[in-house]
Design an enzyme around this catalytic site. Structure first.
Site, PDB file in Angstrom:
ATOM      1  N   ARG A 110      -6.737 -20.081 -41.365  1.00  0.00           N
ATOM      2  CA  ARG A 110      -5.360 -20.558 -41.514  1.00  0.00           C
ATOM      3  C   ARG A 110      -5.271 -21.947 -40.904  1.00  0.00           C
ATOM      4  NH1 ARG A 110      -0.426 -20.829 -38.753  1.00  0.00           N
ATOM      5  NH2 ARG A 110      -0.432 -19.196 -37.164  1.00  0.00           N
ATOM      6  N   HIS A 167       3.641 -27.231 -39.479  1.00  0.00           N
ATOM      7  CA  HIS A 167       3.440 -26.689 -38.135  1.00  0.00           C
ATOM      8  C   HIS A 167       3.970 -27.731 -37.136  1.00  0.00           C
ATOM      9  CE1 HIS A 167       0.837 -23.776 -35.659  1.00  0.00           C
ATOM     10  NE2 HIS A 167       1.404 -24.571 -34.767  1.00  0.00           N
ATOM     11  N   GLU A 213       6.448 -20.889 -36.949  1.00  0.00           N
ATOM     12  CA  GLU A 213       7.360 -20.822 -35.804  1.00  0.00           C
ATOM     13  C   GLU A 213       8.546 -21.776 -35.899  1.00  0.00           C
ATOM     14  OE1 GLU A 213       4.952 -21.125 -32.280  1.00  0.00           O
ATOM     15  OE2 GLU A 213       3.944 -19.237 -32.689  1.00  0.00           O
ATOM     16  N   ASN A 353       3.424 -14.100 -35.130  1.00  0.00           N
ATOM     17  CA  ASN A 353       2.598 -14.657 -34.056  1.00  0.00           C
ATOM     18  C   ASN A 353       2.980 -13.924 -32.780  1.00  0.00           C
ATOM     19  OD1 ASN A 353       1.775 -16.411 -36.029  1.00  0.00           O
ATOM     20  ND2 ASN A 353       2.753 -18.222 -35.159  1.00  0.00           N
ATOM     21  N   TYR A 355       1.908 -12.835 -28.787  1.00  0.00           N
ATOM     22  CA  TYR A 355       1.032 -13.076 -27.645  1.00  0.00           C
ATOM     23  C   TYR A 355       1.397 -12.242 -26.420  1.00  0.00           C
ATOM     24  CZ  TYR A 355      -0.573 -17.482 -29.813  1.00  0.00           C
ATOM     25  OH  TYR A 355      -1.103 -18.424 -30.646  1.00  0.00           O
ATOM     26  N   GLU A 426      -1.084 -14.947 -35.330  1.00  0.00           N
ATOM     27  CA  GLU A 426      -1.599 -15.653 -34.152  1.00  0.00           C
ATOM     28  C   GLU A 426      -1.624 -14.663 -33.014  1.00  0.00           C
ATOM     29  OE1 GLU A 426       0.203 -19.264 -32.598  1.00  0.00           O
ATOM     30  OE2 GLU A 426       0.219 -20.161 -34.597  1.00  0.00           O
TER      31      GLU A 426
END
Ligand SMILES: *[C@@H]1O[C@H](CO)[C@@H](O)[C@H](O)[C@H]1NC(C)=O
Ligand SMILES: *[C@@H]1O[C@H](CO)[C@@H](O)[C@H](O)[C@H]1NC(C)=O
Ligand SMILES: *[C@@H]1O[C@H](CO)[C@@H](O)[C@H](O)[C@H]1NC(C)=O
Ligand SMILES: *[C@@H]1O[C@H](CO)[C@@H](O)[C@H](O)[C@H]1NC(C)=O
Ligand SMILES: *[C@@H]1O[C@H](CO)[C@@H](O)[C@H](O)[C@H]1NC(C)=O
Length: 518
Positions: A110, A167, A213, A353, A355, A426
């Site tokens: 990606r 991005h 995002e 994404n 985390y 992500e």
């Protein structure tokens, strides 16, 4: 006689090239029972990067400035005055990087396309040298399988391109022309740029994302000003201009319309013939109520709505979450009927994404605070409970290792949003920038992180979540926005002076886990 001998030599060379620096039997590479068989047959594994963070060549071959180039030119703003002007120079080293992906057994990559490399002025004149770069990148990914096949006789495969159109890096020209994401004209300009990319690359790219995002763009760009274009109002940040109570919502609204317009173009002009898929990439922190009290439960739900729901709710249901409508009231833009028609249902796939996770607690609103996006959440962020941190910390101040948060986040999207086709787009953790070889290569904490998160992802799939792929952030150490080069998210170590790449233990962990030989 000579040909078989040549093949044998080539075969041995190829084997030597793939030699593990870590023995696959090493307990440090314990896959925790994970293998390709852990997920459905067509499950995709890849790594992710973004144009500004890895390409470099910021002034080469006609690329125009993005808002990040200009933002980071303020002296003393960024740690060590770092920028993405050179970073890891993937613009020139993409072959080496794609070779590495293939060697590590990944299926996909990606990457993002730099809008100002294609249209230096945002619109109008095409920069054909920039267009040619992404042709080279994509073509090399697709050729990769043939080369490997010829040398090592493994079954043919290639690195599948997953292209993301934006991005964070808006062309500076559009920032100056109409205040960037705040100007309604950006909707048409983004759709034109997207249309051009579908036309140029869509014969080979079958997986598209419009944005990465967009929440971060709207919140950090317009609420606290920590990211470009750095607009905000007091007391939420120190910016020269902006309005934290309204601009994040206007920017987000335009980002959603940009997304929807690009998807509309793709579906009307290209999807039938190109047979691809298009979606959006949304960041999502899992918000766990600090206590079982009702007010903390509501606080956590508000946080999920203001974070993920801000974008996903319109895309799935055609309107902002009710919590947001009730709190933000007339500062929240409304979608017209025509807009609802293009926004609702505007994603074939949702990238998440993921985390980390935080505890949420209710806070009483201070009525005399001026309006602001984060303030509108009416929550307190808490990172420990009874003195116990929510998880071990990575280097970034916001990143706690909380694998169960991934499980809850995915199951939440499954339940609340009708189990859309999802990609875990992500996931990863960072080490401090000052680690060196060889110590920096022994990233045991990162191996543990990936193992435990992917085990939780497997659990969501086993329980029916429609997740079709996983992308690690990131292939390489690279430029990390406001941390510059003081944070390393890569599974590959990069010496930022020589730009030499050296796979870390976590890279070999993926290589072993993704092995195609049984
Ligand atoms: C960053 O740039 C400013 C202005 O040129 C300079 O004063 C400062 O020393 C630089 N910082 C570093 C760490 O190089
Ligand atoms: C950039 O676009 C604007 C708006 O269309 C135009 O006025 C300007 O002349 C263009 N600049 C260049 C360098 O092409
Ligand atoms: C704004 O700058 C002042 C003075 O440097 C500082 O004390 C304050 O924390 C800053 N506010 C924000 C929100 O960054
Ligand atoms: C409420 O906000 C105002 C304005 O920012 C501030 O002066 C005051 O100290 C705050 N009160 C409390 C209780 O936090
Ligand atoms: C590296 O940075 C970390 C975190 O900033 C610091 O604690 C550590 O002392 C540094 N190590 C070296 C070798 O400079």
């Amino acid at each position: 006689m000579r040909w078989p001998l040549l093949f044998l030599v080539l075969y041995l060379l190829a084997l030597a090239d793939g030699q593990l620096e870590f023995s696959p039997e090493s307990t440090e590479l314990d896959t925790g029972g994970l293998s390709r068989d852990s997920f459905p047959k067509d499950f995709i594994y890849g790594t992710a990067t973004s144009a500004y963070q890895v390409e470099g060549a910021a002034h080469q071959d006609g690329r125009g400035d993005s808002i990040w180039d200009v933002f980071l030119r303020q002296p003393g703003l960024e740690v060590n005055n770092a920028s993405g002007e050179v970073t890891v120079d993937q613009y020139h080293r993409y072959k080496e990087d794609i070779d590495l992906m293939a060697k590590l057994n990944f299926d996909a990559y990606r990457f993002s396309i730099s809008w100002s490399r294609i249209f230096p002025n945002g619109t109008g004149k095409v920069n054909w040298k920039g267009v040619a770069y992404y042709d080279r990148l994509i073509n090399y990914m697709l050729q990769k399988g043939m080369f490997i096949n010829y040398l090592t006789f493994v079954s043919p495969f290639c690195i599948t391109p997953y292209a993301n159109l934006n991005h964070y890096d808006l062309p500076q020209a559009l920032q100056e022309r109409y205040n960037g994401w705040l100007g309604r004209q950006v909707v048409k300009d983004f759709a034109d740029y997207a249309d051009f990319c579908f036309k140029m690359y869509g014969d080979r790219v079958k997986n598209w994302f419009t944005f990465n995002e967009p929440r971060v763009v709207a919140a950090l760009g317009y609420d606290n000003g920590y990211f470009a274009p750095s607009r905000c109002s007091q007391p939420y940040g120190n910016c020269t201009a902006g309005d934290s109570g309204t601009e994040p919502y206007v920017a987000a609204h335009n980002l959603i319309l940009c997304h929807a317009s690009a998807v509309q173009r793709y579906r009307e002009k290209y999807q039938k013939s190109q047979k691809g898929r298009i979606g959006i990439l949304l960041d999502f922190v899992w918000y766990e109520p600090l206590t079982r009290g009702k007010s903390d439960e509501y606080a956590a739900q508000r946080a999920r709505d203001f974070h993920l729901g801000w974008f996903l709710h319109p895309i799935v249901y055609g309107e902002y979450p009710k919590t947001m409508q009730n709190i933000v009231k007339d500062r929240l833009p409304k979608f017209t009927k025509e807009e609802v028609n293009i926004v609702k249902g505007s994603a074939d796939v949702i990238g998440i994404n993921q985390y980390t996770a935080f505890y949420m607690q209710h806070v009483t609103v201070n009525k005399s605070m001026p309006p602001g996006y984060q303030n509108d959440w009416q929550v307190g962020f808490v990172y420990e409970k009874n003195g116990v941190p929510i998880g071990p910390k990575a280097y970034s101040y916001w990143l706690y290792e909380v694998p169960w948060g991934l499980y809850k986040a995915i199951m939440y999207v499954k339940e609340r949003y009708g189990n859309p086709t999802m990609i875990l787009a992500e996931n990863g953790m960072d080490q401090p920038g000052n680690v060196t070889i060889p110590d920096g290569l022994k990233d045991t904490q990162r191996v543990n992180y990936y193992r435990s998160y992917i085990q939780q992802l497997k659990k969501t799939v086993d329980e029916g979540a429609n997740v079709i792929g996983y992308f690690a952030w990131s292939l390489l150490d690279n430029f990390e926005w406001r941390l510059g080069y003081t944070s390393r998210f890569g599974i590959t170590f990069v010496d930022f002076k020589t730009l030499k790449r050296t796979p870390k233990m976590s890279a070999y962990w993926f290589q072993k886990m993704l092995s195609r030989k049984h």
